[in-house]
Each structure stands twice: as C-alpha cells, then as structure tokens.
Design an enzyme around this catalytic site. Sequence first.
Site, PDB file in Angstrom:
ATOM      1  N   GLU A 291       0.810  -1.216   0.000  1.00 53.36           N
ATOM      2  CA  GLU A 291       0.000   0.000   0.000  1.00 53.36           C
ATOM      3  C   GLU A 291       0.843   1.266   0.000  1.00 53.36           C
ATOM      4  OE1 GLU A 291      -3.020  -0.319  -0.545  1.00 53.36           O
ATOM      5  OE2 GLU A 291      -3.441  -2.382   0.057  1.00 53.36           O
ATOM      6  N   THR A 292       2.115   1.164   0.364  1.00 50.18           N
ATOM      7  CA  THR A 292       2.976   2.348   0.456  1.00 50.18           C
ATOM      8  C   THR A 292       4.181   2.245  -0.463  1.00 50.18           C
ATOM      9  OG1 THR A 292       4.161   1.342   2.337  1.00 50.18           O
ATOM     10  CG2 THR A 292       2.306   2.794   2.852  1.00 50.18           C
TER      11      THR A 292
END
EC number: 3.2.1.14
Length: 303
Positions: free
Chosen positions: A150-151
């Site tokens: 997600e990052t």
Amino acid sequence: MSVWAFAFFSLFLSLSVRGSAEQCGQQAGDALCPGGLCCSSYGWCGTTADYCGDGCQSQCDGGGGGGGGGGGGGGGGGGGGDGYLSDIIPESMFDDMLKYRNDPQCPAVGFYTYNAFISAAKEFPDFGNTGDDLMRKREIAAFLGQTSHETNGWWPAAQGDQYDWGYCHMNYNYGLCGDDLNLPLLQEPELVETDPFIAFKTALWFWMTPQSPKPSCHAVITESWTPSAADSEAGRVPGYGVITNIINGGIECGQGGPNNANENRIGFYKTYCDSLGTTYGSNLDCYQQRPFGYGLLGLKDTM
C-alpha cells in the site's frame, strides 16, 4: 456506506500521494510544528528522540504534549517490554527490510520509524506474539508485506529490488477506528499524516479487528480462523491470500490470475519471510476466492 466499507477504503488504500508531505522546517518553508512539537531533520513533527534529537530543526525541547509522538516510550496494552517484538525484528533488521523508506525520493522520507512501529505494536499485545517463533515471524512478515504494497515507492528504473521500496509513500489511515482508539480521526485526519505512531496504530487496529463477515487478518495468519461453510464454498481457504481478500478482495480476488497486485503483495511477503527466517505457508493468492460480501446470485452486497 457501512462501517466496514468506510474502514476498508480509509484504512488500507492510499487515497492520494503528495510529492512532498513534510510538515515543518526547511522542507516546509521553515514552518513550525503546532503545539511546540519538535521538527525532525526530515521535516516531521513529534516529541521523541526521532524528532527532538540529532538534526532537530526547531522547538527541540519538545514542549508540546501530542498524541503518542511516534516514538519509543510508553504504549499500553501490556505487550511486553523490550524483549517483545524487538527480539524478532530488531531495528537493524527493520532498517534492512525497509531499506529505502528514508530515500530522499520517497514522499514519506523520515516518517515511518522503528520506534513508532514498536510502540504502536505494544498497544496490541497479541500482534507478533501468538504461537511459536515461526508463526510470530510470519505475522510480522504478512503485516509488513501488505502495508508495504500500500505504500510502495518502487519504479522500474529505481535502484535495488522492487521489494526494497516499501513504506516509501504515505498511506492515509482515517476512519471509524478512531472510536476504538479514542482518537478524533474523522475530525482531525491529519493526525495519521503527521504522527507515525498513530499511522502504525490505525493500520494495526485494522489488522487485529474482525469486521463480519470477514475475520481479522491476525486470526487468519495465526491459524485461529476456521472457514465457515460459506467461506469454503467461496474458495476462501486459510492462508495469506485470504488477507488480501479481506483488504481488497472486490478488486483483486476471484478473477483468475495472476494479477500485479496479488503478485506484489506476495513478493513483499516472501521477501520479509526470508529476511525473518520463517516459512510462507500455503494459499498465498486469492485468484480462485470469491470476495467477502457477495450475496445471492453472486451479486455484491450493498455496503
């Protein structure tokens, strides 16, 4: 939109990414932190040594109180002392596993600190502390694998391996979890953007909290979840793939495969399992699993 749908979208999707999200110092036009907080060398506000120590740019006495500060002390929940999570993932290993998170090319440079991770984890005493050492390591690898996806800040021309670039971008974790954590996240969503302790804490809340009909990610990876008849009929079998289904099943699961998102999540997970010295388990993807929340006639339930 239901509580679950809101939590899903707000907790684990990167809703927007800024080219530069620093809050103070030379990175933000010499702005000062609110409430007298220290400004770290990277331009983030906080109250611990990560912010007020070497390289601090302003207000280095840390006069503000603040909500946890992202740093090393405290943390309730009784998850153990320094011999808890840090025995399995010491700071040197954390730095090696997320080696480019402080690269100047990352929008979140300097934000995701080891102390913030350890302090937030202590609020959830079962995280990384359930089962034998292999299981404990597997849970840490799974959490970091999913959140790294997600990052992720990797691009084709970047140095190093694709799976070295986790925790590069900001992940905006707003949501109704603030009710459970006693944090005003709906009113002050910037808390997640400016305080790494709160950023990790909200992600861990999502990880540890079941949202019916979905089990918690923690229950899946620690093998305490038993699929229901409906789960079995939908192909949802224990393993890392169910965690992907919990997080983003409506987009990534039940459509055959492979797809880039699943493979990216699996790649991070395997890399971290290898670093920690644990096994992967089985059923790593969700290609043949129907997403949670599908009702009669295969129509997606209204959330």
